[in-house]
Design a protein around this motif. Structure first.
Motif, mmCIF file in Angstrom:
data_model
loop_
_atom_site.group_PDB
_atom_site.id
_atom_site.type_symbol
_atom_site.label_atom_id
_atom_site.label_comp_id
_atom_site.label_asym_id
_atom_site.label_seq_id
_atom_site.Cartn_x
_atom_site.Cartn_y
_atom_site.Cartn_z
ATOM 1 N N VAL A 117 0.839 -1.191 0.000
ATOM 2 C CA VAL A 117 0.000 0.000 0.000
ATOM 3 C C VAL A 117 0.876 1.243 0.000
ATOM 4 C CG1 VAL A 117 -1.940 -1.101 1.184
ATOM 5 C CG2 VAL A 117 -0.178 0.058 2.514
ATOM 6 N N CYS A 118 0.272 2.329 -0.432
ATOM 7 C CA CYS A 118 0.901 3.643 -0.351
ATOM 8 C C CYS A 118 -0.106 4.538 0.361
ATOM 9 C CB CYS A 118 1.216 4.177 -1.740
ATOM 10 S SG CYS A 118 2.050 5.765 -1.701
ATOM 11 N N ALA A 119 0.266 4.999 1.558
ATOM 12 C CA ALA A 119 -0.642 5.820 2.359
ATOM 13 C C ALA A 119 -0.083 7.224 2.464
ATOM 14 C CB ALA A 119 -0.818 5.210 3.751
ATOM 15 N N VAL A 120 -0.945 8.212 2.231
ATOM 16 C CA VAL A 120 -0.574 9.620 2.312
ATOM 17 C C VAL A 120 -1.344 10.233 3.465
ATOM 18 C CG1 VAL A 120 -0.538 11.815 1.082
ATOM 19 C CG2 VAL A 120 -0.222 9.677 -0.186
ATOM 20 N N GLY A 121 -0.616 10.750 4.445
ATOM 21 C CA GLY A 121 -1.289 11.308 5.612
ATOM 22 C C GLY A 121 -0.343 12.147 6.448
ATOM 23 N N ARG A 122 -0.657 12.240 7.736
ATOM 24 C CA ARG A 122 0.149 13.049 8.660
ATOM 25 C C ARG A 122 0.596 12.198 9.836
ATOM 26 N NH1 ARG A 122 0.462 18.607 7.586
ATOM 27 N NH2 ARG A 122 -0.906 19.146 5.872
ATOM 28 N N VAL A 123 1.785 12.512 10.349
ATOM 29 C CA VAL A 123 2.314 11.822 11.513
ATOM 30 C C VAL A 123 1.439 12.197 12.707
ATOM 31 C CG1 VAL A 123 4.325 11.552 13.018
ATOM 32 C CG2 VAL A 123 4.654 11.889 10.548
ATOM 33 N N ALA A 124 0.826 11.189 13.349
ATOM 34 C CA ALA A 124 -0.107 11.446 14.446
ATOM 35 C C ALA A 124 0.554 11.323 15.819
ATOM 36 C CB ALA A 124 -1.292 10.488 14.357
ATOM 37 N N THR A 125 1.621 10.547 15.929
ATOM 38 C CA THR A 125 2.342 10.411 17.201
ATOM 39 C C THR A 125 3.838 10.521 16.943
ATOM 40 O OG1 THR A 125 2.521 8.001 17.013
ATOM 41 C CG2 THR A 125 0.586 8.878 18.198
ATOM 42 N N PHE A 152 5.273 4.667 14.582
ATOM 43 C CA PHE A 152 4.473 5.861 14.812
ATOM 44 C C PHE A 152 3.093 5.623 14.235
ATOM 45 C CE2 PHE A 152 6.410 6.557 10.677
ATOM 46 C CZ PHE A 152 5.419 7.141 9.913
ATOM 47 N N ARG A 153 2.146 6.463 14.614
ATOM 48 C CA ARG A 153 0.795 6.364 14.077
ATOM 49 C C ARG A 153 0.657 7.360 12.938
ATOM 50 N NH1 ARG A 153 -2.819 2.607 15.055
ATOM 51 N NH2 ARG A 153 -4.484 3.953 15.724
ATOM 52 N N LEU A 154 -0.005 6.916 11.888
ATOM 53 C CA LEU A 154 -0.241 7.726 10.699
ATOM 54 C C LEU A 154 -1.743 7.963 10.577
ATOM 55 C CD1 LEU A 154 0.903 8.943 8.004
ATOM 56 C CD2 LEU A 154 0.383 6.721 6.981
ATOM 57 N N ALA A 155 -2.138 9.221 10.456
ATOM 58 C CA ALA A 155 -3.547 9.573 10.253
ATOM 59 C C ALA A 155 -3.770 9.880 8.779
ATOM 60 C CB ALA A 155 -3.914 10.791 11.102
ATOM 61 N N VAL A 156 -4.704 9.164 8.182
ATOM 62 C CA VAL A 156 -5.040 9.355 6.770
ATOM 63 C C VAL A 156 -6.504 9.764 6.689
ATOM 64 C CG1 VAL A 156 -5.170 8.277 4.501
ATOM 65 C CG2 VAL A 156 -3.339 7.627 6.080
ATOM 66 N N THR A 157 -6.737 11.006 6.296
ATOM 67 C CA THR A 157 -8.094 11.542 6.240
ATOM 68 C C THR A 157 -8.521 11.755 4.794
ATOM 69 O OG1 THR A 157 -7.745 12.674 8.342
ATOM 70 C CG2 THR A 157 -9.601 13.430 7.001
ATOM 71 N N ALA A 158 -9.635 11.136 4.438
ATOM 72 C CA ALA A 158 -10.192 11.338 3.099
ATOM 73 C C ALA A 158 -10.827 12.732 3.039
ATOM 74 C CB ALA A 158 -11.247 10.276 2.811
ATOM 75 N N ARG A 159 -10.679 13.397 1.902
ATOM 76 C CA ARG A 159 -11.311 14.705 1.691
ATOM 77 C C ARG A 159 -12.175 14.610 0.443
ATOM 78 N NH1 ARG A 159 -9.653 19.235 4.311
ATOM 79 N NH2 ARG A 159 -10.011 20.534 2.507
ATOM 80 N N TYR A 160 -13.286 15.302 0.480
ATOM 81 C CA TYR A 160 -14.174 15.292 -0.682
ATOM 82 C C TYR A 160 -14.801 16.665 -0.863
ATOM 83 C CZ TYR A 160 -17.951 14.848 2.739
ATOM 84 O OH TYR A 160 -18.807 15.069 3.774
ATOM 85 N N HIS A 202 -13.790 10.473 6.748
ATOM 86 C CA HIS A 202 -13.354 9.577 7.827
ATOM 87 C C HIS A 202 -11.825 9.550 7.906
ATOM 88 C CE1 HIS A 202 -13.388 6.171 10.529
ATOM 89 N NE2 HIS A 202 -12.506 5.584 9.749
ATOM 90 N N THR A 203 -11.290 9.456 9.119
ATOM 91 C CA THR A 203 -9.843 9.336 9.321
ATOM 92 C C THR A 203 -9.505 7.908 9.700
ATOM 93 O OG1 THR A 203 -9.668 11.632 10.048
ATOM 94 C CG2 THR A 203 -7.861 10.175 10.640
ATOM 95 N N ASN A 204 -8.583 7.306 8.959
ATOM 96 C CA ASN A 204 -8.047 5.982 9.287
ATOM 97 C C ASN A 204 -6.697 6.162 9.954
ATOM 98 O OD1 ASN A 204 -10.017 4.135 8.079
ATOM 99 N ND2 ASN A 204 -9.376 5.055 6.141
ATOM 100 N N PHE A 205 -6.433 5.358 10.963
ATOM 101 C CA PHE A 205 -5.142 5.391 11.644
ATOM 102 C C PHE A 205 -4.410 4.080 11.399
ATOM 103 C CE2 PHE A 205 -7.491 8.619 13.902
ATOM 104 C CZ PHE A 205 -6.536 9.595 14.126
#
Length: 158
Positions: free
Chosen positions: A6-14, A29-37, A49-52
């Motif tokens: 997988v390739c996940a694009v998000g922000r460092v959450a921890t 570390f935890r990665l937060a991936v939030t879908a935008r529409y 929704h945000t996936n961690f």
């Protein structure tokens, strides 16, 4: 071997946690991936929704991750997806982990300065003059002729 890459694009959450274990360095570390529409009714972008994901890095990638990432930074993570189901205190828990192969800053949001890590500085190779690869404007000599002329000194025999 079949793996789910997988390739996940998000922000460092921890903040990345670095550990030295028997098999070598490890970081997570935890990665937060939030879908935008695009919300047509509001005429604006809306967060979905945000996936961690828990991102695991090993060896040199772990060392570089711990030294490079902080909370809130935009990153791109590529790796193997591992979905785990566990029962804790009678409740079923599902977690999604990524065993990272590659981690980098998302340059769509800012700049980054790359520095090689872990290698000692070596002395630079001696510089040699750059050959003249261009033909003179009058076309009188070809580049190969110029190279021959530069290096065709007469040999002196005694």
């Amino acid at each position: 071997m079949n793996e789910t890459m997988v390739c996940a694009v998000g922000r460092v959450a921890t903040q990345p946690v670095y550990r030295e274990v028997a098999s070598g360095p490890s970081a997570r570390f935890r990665l937060a991936v939030t879908a935008r529409y695009w919300d047509r009714e509001k005429n604006t972008w809306t967060d979905g929704h945000t996936n961690f994901f828990t991102v695991w890095a090993n060896r040199q990638l772990a060392t570089n991750t711990a030294a490079s990432l902080t909370v809130g930074e935009p990153v791109i993570v590529q790796g193997r997806l591992k979905v785990r189901t566990d029962v804790r205190e009678g409740q079923s828990w599902t977690s999604a982990d990524i065993d990272a192969v590659s981690i980098g800053h998302d340059l769509a949001w800012g700049t980054s300065a790359f520095r090689r890590a872990g290698k000692a500085e070596t002395a630079p190779a001696p510089t040699q003059p750059e050959p003249n690869w261009e033909t003179p404007p009058d076309g009188s000599a070809k580049p190969s002729d110029q190279a021959t002329q530069q290096h065709s000194e007469p040999a002196v025999l005694t």
